[in-house]
Design a protein around this motif. Structure first.
Motif, mmCIF file in Angstrom:
data_model
loop_
_atom_site.group_PDB
_atom_site.id
_atom_site.type_symbol
_atom_site.label_atom_id
_atom_site.label_comp_id
_atom_site.label_asym_id
_atom_site.label_seq_id
_atom_site.Cartn_x
_atom_site.Cartn_y
_atom_site.Cartn_z
ATOM 1 N N LYS A 22 0.791 -1.906 0.083
ATOM 2 C CA LYS A 22 0.163 -0.263 -0.560
ATOM 3 C C LYS A 22 0.442 1.182 -0.091
ATOM 4 N N LEU A 23 1.987 1.033 -0.559
ATOM 5 C CA LEU A 23 3.314 2.023 -0.428
ATOM 6 C C LEU A 23 2.525 2.939 -1.543
ATOM 7 N N THR A 42 -0.059 4.429 -1.470
ATOM 8 C CA THR A 42 -0.570 5.389 -2.110
ATOM 9 C C THR A 42 0.626 6.493 -0.874
ATOM 10 N N VAL A 43 1.299 6.499 -0.458
ATOM 11 C CA VAL A 43 2.002 6.864 -0.202
ATOM 12 C C VAL A 43 3.179 8.114 -0.692
ATOM 13 N N ASN A 92 -3.210 -2.646 4.258
ATOM 14 C CA ASN A 92 -2.945 -1.019 4.949
ATOM 15 C C ASN A 92 -1.579 -0.856 4.463
ATOM 16 N N LEU A 93 -0.478 -0.013 5.464
ATOM 17 C CA LEU A 93 0.857 0.013 5.471
ATOM 18 C C LEU A 93 1.251 -0.593 6.296
ATOM 19 N N LEU A 103 6.175 4.495 8.310
ATOM 20 C CA LEU A 103 5.477 5.661 9.224
ATOM 21 C C LEU A 103 4.299 5.896 9.802
#
Lengths: 113, 561
Positions: free
Chosen positions: A94-95, A97-98, B473-474, B479
């Motif tokens: 899901k990085l 999205t970062v 999710n991450l 982070l």
């Protein structure tokens, strides 16, 4: 070492082309130190990953680490040229999205303006 | 050369450079070295030996080195100092004395216990200590004796004993009054490692020696430095020489041996130590005016001492380093077994679900682990893949496991638990260390809540069809401001929820192809056991070794009976 980096400056943006594998060890260290050096003079960095065949978990950690510290320092790192493998890894974690990811160098450069 | 009566008196007093204290607290035992005087004991934190017992006074007692012996002195303690059960104010200590402070039923200290182990080195040393050299012994005989001692001792690893023997033997050979062995520390300073006088007593204080001559010797290129103060006017004025009445001082720098093997066969015609060789320590010997003149001691003897003592010290250091490495390995092995015990999975039994898991480690300690927790109406499993390998990954894994386990046991909401773990790890700034994980919690009625943190999407196998819920999710620890959300699935009886690590999907065959999700899905749909997944994986890879750990965990909803 299986990672090479070439950089050029276009319209105030430093474009860093990575060639090879971003993996834990000297490759990740090299990426970290190269970007750190560039960040001391440039606030806009575009990472071109078109020629990156593989990123492992350690390499991913480094990428995020550099990205976070750049953001904290008021700098911006964008990504372009994600191959299928790299895209998959960023998708699973899901990085995607970062990071700000762009399809082409042109679009990414435009986004910096 | 005659070996006289083996009085062994010196050896009985001190077998190492300094006497030891053994502190006994219940089942625990700890050794301390009495390497300075006074040695303080009390409840205050700045004492050399701190005993945290209210019956021990803050400044309880001192151990003092006086007149060649050791004394215990009570410092006006409230509950007294005891030697072998007798309350004392001041008493000379003997080997194996039992010292107690305030409390008679708690911690006690044994003064310099005789070591239970008697090895050949120790026996040999006792012979050395008992050696008497008759005055008509020729230099050559003395040399031979010394070399003999050196050879035999080269095989032992007891640095302190070797240093004491070096000092003793040097004293016998030179007939000097005092001998000190100094070792060079990492920072370049010299540390007193052993000191002996001609009576065989331990010397732990080097303030009465000539440090200026010691320094001079270290900086000179010569093999040894003999200083006769009566012959040298400019020396006569130096402080230590005047204050302590020093007549002759001999200083021998110990240089790292350059060639070990070649010299063995021709010990007497040994080439002089290369002046450029690294200094590893120094041997200092002296005599006072009141004592005999040692300035005429044979150069052959000094040269032999210089080379042989250096060889001894160097070998002893090597053995010691080896021992340290061995102990470190042992510590690591213990840590590894603790880690494995922590990671041991005890699957709880619940009536509505069952779980199985399997882990295939590829190399050293890996970063994959799983565990399960059951609470009243829920059964939770988690699978974690910590980035990296080895000890650092294992440490992170243990901490993560503890945190996730306790959150689940406390029935905390999944997303909140993960966010807490993420906050913890990002605040600790572990530097690019993170983990991906899936936590799944199933309730009695088949509702499954799960949270995927950067992990390969889990598989839901329902009636031979495979669904891959993409919600994610991450990873955890990357982070600080990451958001986590959980998802829900309704399971029917017989449905299976499968979680694998990327070691499975990214396992390679000889052609460099990955195992990929598709193969996993096919085998997961038709197989009923984890074994079949591993069999399929093995046949895909052929002989190509895995480059990451492979872990598969399966949670099956069995329904309410």
């Amino acid at each position: 070492m299986s990672l090479k980096m070439e950089s050029k400056t276009t319209g105030g943006v430093t474009v860093v082309r990575c060639i090879g594998r971003i993996v834990f060890g000297e490759e990740a260290s090299a990426l970290r130190s190269t970007l750190k050096t560039i960040l001391s003079t440039s606030k806009k960095i575009l990472l071109d990953l078109s020629d990156v065949s593989y990123i492992d978990s350690g390499g991913l950690g480094t990428l995020v680490g550099v990205y976070s510290s750049a953001r904290a320092a008021g700098a911006d790192i964008k990504l372009t040229g994600l191959g299928q493998r790299v895209r998959d890894v960023l998708q699973i974690t899901k990085l995607v999205t970062v990071f700000e990811v762009y399809d082409s160098e042109q679009k990414a450069l435009a986004a910096f303006q | 050369m005659a070996i006289g009566s083996a009085t062994n008196s010196a050896l009985e007093r001190t077998s190492g450079a300094f006497p030891s204290l053994v502190l006994v607290q219940g089942q625990e035992q700890r050794s301390l070295v009495l390497d300075h005087s006074p040695f303080s004991i009390g409840r205050k934190i700045d004492k050399d030996l701190v005993i945290a017992d209210p019956r021990v006074s803050r400044d309880h007692a001192l151990i003092l080195s006086e007149e060649g012996g050791f004394y215990i002195r009570d410092e006006g303690s409230k509950h007294g100092t005891f030697v072998n059960g007798q309350r004392v104010e001041r008493q000379k200590l003997a080997r194996n004395d039992r010292l107690e402070f305030g409390a008679r039923d708690g911690t006690y200290v044994i003064f310099h216990p005789a070591s239970a182990s008697s090895n050949t080195a120790r026996e040999f040393l006792s012979q050395i200590a008992g050696l008497e050299i008759s005055t008509d012994t020729t230099d050559l005989e003395k040399l031979t004796m010394f070399l003999d001692a050196a050879r035999k001792l080269n095989t032992t690893g007891v640095l302190d004993e070797i240093l004491v023997t070096v000092a003793d033997t040097t004293l016998k050979l030179t007939r000097a009054e005092r001998a000190y062995v100094f070792l060079k520390e990492e920072d370049g300073s010299l540390r007193l490692a052993a000191g002996r006088n001609s009576k065989g007593e331990a010397l732990i204080d080097d303030t009465t020696i000539s440090h200026s001559i010691l320094e001079e010797a270290l900086h000179s290129a010569s093999e040894f430095l003999v200083t006769d103060t009566s012959q040298s006017l400019d020396l006569a004025g130096r402080h230590s020489i005047v204050a302590y009445d020093l007549r002759t001082v001999i200083c021998i720098p110990l240089r790292k041996p350059q060639v070990q093997a070649a010299r063995r066969d021709t010990p007497i015609a040994a080439p002089p130590a290369e002046s450029g060789a690294e200094i590893i320590g120094a041997l200092y010997i002296d005599s006072r005016f009141a004592s005999r003149d040692i300035s005429s001691v044979s150069n052959d003897i000094l040269r032999a001492i210089a080379t042989e003592a250096a060889q001894l010290v160097e070998n002893a250091r090597l053995v010691q380093a080896e021992e340290a490495a061995r102990r470190y390995q042992q510590e690591l092995a213990i840590a590894s077994s603790i880690q494995q015990k922590l990671m041991e999975v005890h699957i709880p039994e619940v009536p509505f679900a069952r779980m199985s898991g399997r882990n295939l480690q590829c190399k050293e300690i890996g970063g994959d682990f799983y565990d399960a927790v059951s609470t009243e109406d829920h059964f939770a499993v988690f699978l974690v893949d910590v980035c990296g390998k080895g000890v650092s990954a294992a440490l992170l894994a243990s901490t993560l496991q503890g945190m996730v386990y306790s959150h689940l046991a406390a029935r905390m909401p999944l997303a909140e638990s993960v966010a807490a773990v993420n906050r913890f790890f990002t605040q600790k700034h572990l530097g690019e260390k993170y983990a991906t994980m899936v936590i799944a919690r199933i309730s009695r009625d088949g509702e499954l809540e799960y949270v995927n943190c950067g992990h390969v999407p889990p598989l839901l196998v329902s009636n031979q069809t495979v669904v891959r819920p993409e919600a994610g999710n991450l990873p955890v620890g990357l982070l600080a401001d990451a958001n986590y959300e959980s998802s829900r699935l309704q399971l029917r009886r017989g449905d299976r929820f499968l979680v694998v690590t990327d070691g499975v999907t990214e396992a390679e065959n000889a052609r460099g192809d990955f195992y990929e999700n598709e193969r996993l899905e096919v085998v997961a749909a038709r197989s009923l056991s984890l074994e079949e997944i591993f069999t399929s994986l093995a046949s895909f890879c052929g002989g190509t070794p895995l480059n990451d750990d492979c872990t598969v965990v399966e949670l099956v909803y069995t329904g309410i009976a």
